[in-house]
Design a protein around this motif. Sequence first.
Motif, PDB file in Angstrom:
ATOM      1  N   ILE A   6     -16.598  -0.999  -5.882  1.00 43.49           N
ATOM      2  CA  ILE A   6     -16.834  -2.222  -6.525  1.00 43.49           C
ATOM      3  C   ILE A   6     -14.884  -1.940  -7.352  1.00 43.49           C
ATOM      4  CG2 ILE A   6     -17.036  -3.938  -8.556  1.00 43.49           C
ATOM      5  CD1 ILE A   6     -19.522  -3.594  -6.533  1.00 43.49           C
ATOM      6  N   ARG A   7     -15.498  -0.903  -7.755  1.00 44.67           N
ATOM      7  CA  ARG A   7     -13.861  -0.276  -8.263  1.00 44.67           C
ATOM      8  C   ARG A   7     -12.704   0.137  -8.226  1.00 44.67           C
ATOM      9  NH1 ARG A   7     -16.677   4.219 -11.980  1.00 44.67           N
ATOM     10  NH2 ARG A   7     -17.321   2.497 -12.854  1.00 44.67           N
ATOM     11  N   SER A   8     -12.700   0.411  -7.384  1.00 42.88           N
ATOM     12  CA  SER A   8     -11.860   1.331  -5.908  1.00 42.88           C
ATOM     13  C   SER A   8     -11.098  -0.371  -6.235  1.00 42.88           C
ATOM     14  CB  SER A   8     -12.227   1.436  -4.915  1.00 42.88           C
ATOM     15  OG  SER A   8     -10.749   1.853  -4.165  1.00 42.88           O
ATOM     16  N   ALA A   9     -11.722  -1.198  -5.161  1.00 42.31           N
ATOM     17  CA  ALA A   9     -11.966  -3.173  -5.218  1.00 42.31           C
ATOM     18  C   ALA A   9     -10.774  -3.879  -5.869  1.00 42.31           C
ATOM     19  CB  ALA A   9     -12.758  -3.656  -4.702  1.00 42.31           C
ATOM     20  N   GLY A  10     -11.628  -3.638  -7.741  1.00 44.62           N
ATOM     21  CA  GLY A  10     -10.377  -3.792  -8.203  1.00 44.62           C
ATOM     22  C   GLY A  10      -9.290  -3.402  -9.194  1.00 44.62           C
ATOM     23  N   ALA A  11      -9.719  -2.079  -8.527  1.00 40.73           N
ATOM     24  CA  ALA A  11      -8.221  -0.969  -9.452  1.00 40.73           C
ATOM     25  C   ALA A  11      -7.231  -2.049  -8.094  1.00 40.73           C
ATOM     26  CB  ALA A  11      -8.019   0.459  -8.925  1.00 40.73           C
ATOM     27  N   ASN A  12      -7.715  -1.303  -6.941  1.00 36.78           N
ATOM     28  CA  ASN A  12      -5.908  -2.420  -5.552  1.00 36.78           C
ATOM     29  C   ASN A  12      -5.587  -4.033  -6.321  1.00 36.78           C
ATOM     30  OD1 ASN A  12      -5.728   0.275  -4.080  1.00 36.78           O
ATOM     31  ND2 ASN A  12      -8.061   0.483  -4.449  1.00 36.78           N
ATOM     32  N   THR A  13      -6.740  -4.201  -6.570  1.00 32.53           N
ATOM     33  CA  THR A  13      -6.467  -5.780  -6.749  1.00 32.53           C
ATOM     34  C   THR A  13      -5.425  -5.925  -8.571  1.00 32.53           C
ATOM     35  OG1 THR A  13      -8.354  -6.905  -6.427  1.00 32.53           O
ATOM     36  CG2 THR A  13      -7.484  -8.291  -7.120  1.00 32.53           C
ATOM     37  N   SER A 121       1.687   5.674  -9.404  1.00 29.46           N
ATOM     38  CA  SER A 121       0.560   5.538  -8.861  1.00 29.46           C
ATOM     39  C   SER A 121       0.479   4.828  -7.061  1.00 29.46           C
ATOM     40  CB  SER A 121      -0.249   4.366  -9.956  1.00 29.46           C
ATOM     41  OG  SER A 121       0.621   3.197  -9.294  1.00 29.46           O
ATOM     42  N   GLY A 122       1.437   4.619  -7.080  1.00 30.76           N
ATOM     43  CA  GLY A 122       1.551   3.735  -5.533  1.00 30.76           C
ATOM     44  C   GLY A 122       1.153   2.525  -5.296  1.00 30.76           C
ATOM     45  N   ALA A 123       0.934   1.303  -4.416  1.00 29.06           N
ATOM     46  CA  ALA A 123       1.314   0.294  -3.832  1.00 29.06           C
ATOM     47  C   ALA A 123      -0.097  -0.548  -4.190  1.00 29.06           C
ATOM     48  CB  ALA A 123       1.733   0.114  -3.377  1.00 29.06           C
ATOM     49  N   GLY A 124      -1.099   0.620  -4.547  1.00 24.63           N
ATOM     50  CA  GLY A 124      -2.629   1.160  -3.976  1.00 24.63           C
ATOM     51  C   GLY A 124      -2.954  -0.024  -2.148  1.00 24.63           C
ATOM     52  N   SER A 125      -4.196  -0.113  -1.884  1.00 23.25           N
ATOM     53  CA  SER A 125      -4.389  -0.245  -0.454  1.00 23.25           C
ATOM     54  C   SER A 125      -4.346  -1.324  -0.175  1.00 23.25           C
ATOM     55  CB  SER A 125      -6.256   0.187  -0.658  1.00 23.25           C
ATOM     56  OG  SER A 125      -6.533  -0.907  -1.352  1.00 23.25           O
ATOM     57  N   LEU A 126      -3.819  -2.496  -0.964  1.00 19.00           N
ATOM     58  CA  LEU A 126      -3.638  -4.089  -0.610  1.00 19.00           C
ATOM     59  C   LEU A 126      -2.294  -3.743  -0.642  1.00 19.00           C
ATOM     60  CD1 LEU A 126      -5.805  -5.748  -2.953  1.00 19.00           C
ATOM     61  CD2 LEU A 126      -6.337  -5.161  -0.581  1.00 19.00           C
ATOM     62  N   SER A 127      -1.593  -3.119   0.669  1.00 19.83           N
ATOM     63  CA  SER A 127       0.071  -3.351   0.386  1.00 19.83           C
ATOM     64  C   SER A 127       0.790  -2.566   1.934  1.00 19.83           C
ATOM     65  CB  SER A 127       0.661  -1.846  -0.013  1.00 19.83           C
ATOM     66  OG  SER A 127       0.183  -0.691  -0.272  1.00 19.83           O
ATOM     67  N   ILE A 128       1.632  -2.640   2.340  1.00 19.13           N
ATOM     68  CA  ILE A 128       2.059  -2.153   3.522  1.00 19.13           C
ATOM     69  C   ILE A 128       2.463  -1.184   3.725  1.00 19.13           C
ATOM     70  CG2 ILE A 128       4.027  -2.959   4.620  1.00 19.13           C
ATOM     71  CD1 ILE A 128       4.706  -5.065   4.032  1.00 19.13           C
ATOM     72  N   ASP A 129       2.484  -0.501   2.863  1.00 19.53           N
ATOM     73  CA  ASP A 129       2.554   1.066   2.570  1.00 19.53           C
ATOM     74  C   ASP A 129       1.359   1.774   3.390  1.00 19.53           C
ATOM     75  OD1 ASP A 129       5.402   2.132   1.290  1.00 19.53           O
ATOM     76  OD2 ASP A 129       4.169   1.492  -0.644  1.00 19.53           O
ATOM     77  N   ALA A 130       0.230   0.670   2.273  1.00 17.67           N
ATOM     78  CA  ALA A 130      -1.320   1.429   2.956  1.00 17.67           C
ATOM     79  C   ALA A 130      -1.529   1.563   4.373  1.00 17.67           C
ATOM     80  CB  ALA A 130      -1.962   0.964   1.900  1.00 17.67           C
ATOM     81  N   TRP A 131      -1.116  -0.186   4.933  1.00 18.05           N
ATOM     82  CA  TRP A 131      -1.338  -0.401   6.219  1.00 18.05           C
ATOM     83  C   TRP A 131      -0.498   0.835   6.794  1.00 18.05           C
ATOM     84  CZ3 TRP A 131       2.362  -2.114  10.050  1.00 18.05           C
ATOM     85  CH2 TRP A 131       1.381  -2.522  11.430  1.00 18.05           C
ATOM     86  N   LEU A 132       0.548   0.649   6.644  1.00 17.87           N
ATOM     87  CA  LEU A 132       1.435   2.038   7.275  1.00 17.87           C
ATOM     88  C   LEU A 132       0.316   3.568   7.718  1.00 17.87           C
ATOM     89  CD1 LEU A 132       5.070   1.107   6.583  1.00 17.87           C
ATOM     90  CD2 LEU A 132       3.702   0.845   8.855  1.00 17.87           C
ATOM     91  N   LYS A 133       0.333   3.810   6.364  1.00 21.31           N
ATOM     92  CA  LYS A 133      -0.723   5.141   6.091  1.00 21.31           C
ATOM     93  C   LYS A 133      -1.277   4.848   7.401  1.00 21.31           C
ATOM     94  CE  LYS A 133       0.727   7.036   2.065  1.00 21.31           C
ATOM     95  NZ  LYS A 133       0.030   7.701   0.691  1.00 21.31           N
ATOM     96  N   ARG A 134      -2.442   4.151   7.060  1.00 23.84           N
ATOM     97  CA  ARG A 134      -3.448   4.014   7.992  1.00 23.84           C
ATOM     98  C   ARG A 134      -3.268   3.944   9.555  1.00 23.84           C
ATOM     99  NH1 ARG A 134      -5.132   0.453   4.131  1.00 23.84           N
ATOM    100  NH2 ARG A 134      -4.468  -1.764   4.924  1.00 23.84           N
ATOM    101  N   SER A 135      -2.366   3.155   9.695  1.00 25.56           N
ATOM    102  CA  SER A 135      -2.212   3.055  11.197  1.00 25.56           C
ATOM    103  C   SER A 135      -1.335   4.474  12.194  1.00 25.56           C
ATOM    104  CB  SER A 135      -1.192   1.763  11.432  1.00 25.56           C
ATOM    105  OG  SER A 135       0.631   2.628  10.671  1.00 25.56           O
ATOM    106  N   GLY A 136      -1.411   5.558  11.127  1.00 27.56           N
ATOM    107  CA  GLY A 136      -1.127   6.772  12.227  1.00 27.56           C
ATOM    108  C   GLY A 136       0.832   7.158  11.841  1.00 27.56           C
ATOM    109  N   PRO A 137       0.557   8.051  12.050  1.00 26.76           N
ATOM    110  CA  PRO A 137       2.265   8.510  11.634  1.00 26.76           C
ATOM    111  C   PRO A 137       4.102   8.232  12.087  1.00 26.76           C
ATOM    112  CG  PRO A 137       0.465  10.522  12.789  1.00 26.76           C
ATOM    113  CD  PRO A 137       0.054   8.833  12.429  1.00 26.76           C
TER     114      PRO A 137
END
Length: 144
Positions: A6-13, A121-137
């Motif tokens: 919950i804290r992580s979701a709140g921080a990313n929001t 800090s970076g953009a957090g998980s609600l970002s295109i950056d995070a999506w690109l990292k999750r989708s692989g190298p």
Amino acid sequence: MERSLIRSAGANTMLLAGRLLLSAIFLHEGATLALDFSATVETFARLGLDLPVAIGVILLQLAAGLSVAAGLATRLGATALGIFCLLTAVLFHTDFASRNELLHFEKDFAIAGGMFVLAISGAGSLSIDAWLKRSGPTPIAAFL
């Protein structure tokens, strides 16, 4: 465990909200400068700045503003806008006898501070950056 999620979701929001709020001023100003380009060129000329500088400022505000808002190459966009704000403050808002100029100086420093925090800090998980990292190298993901 549930509490940390919950804290992580709140921080990313909150990071998303912060990115959108910080980028709004640059997107608005960049669009305003672009839409009234002749007035922009005249204003820049009065400040002793040439056409390429006006175009560069518009492109920086729009591109880096979109970068921060979307969370794509956020660290780079935030760093560029932070430096832009510091330069704007020290080059154009130094008449501290004017309360308005002092306010602009302080505002630019505050926005720069927010941008530098975001750059670290970076953009957090609600970002295109995070999506690109999750989708692989990818070549882009290496810079995020």
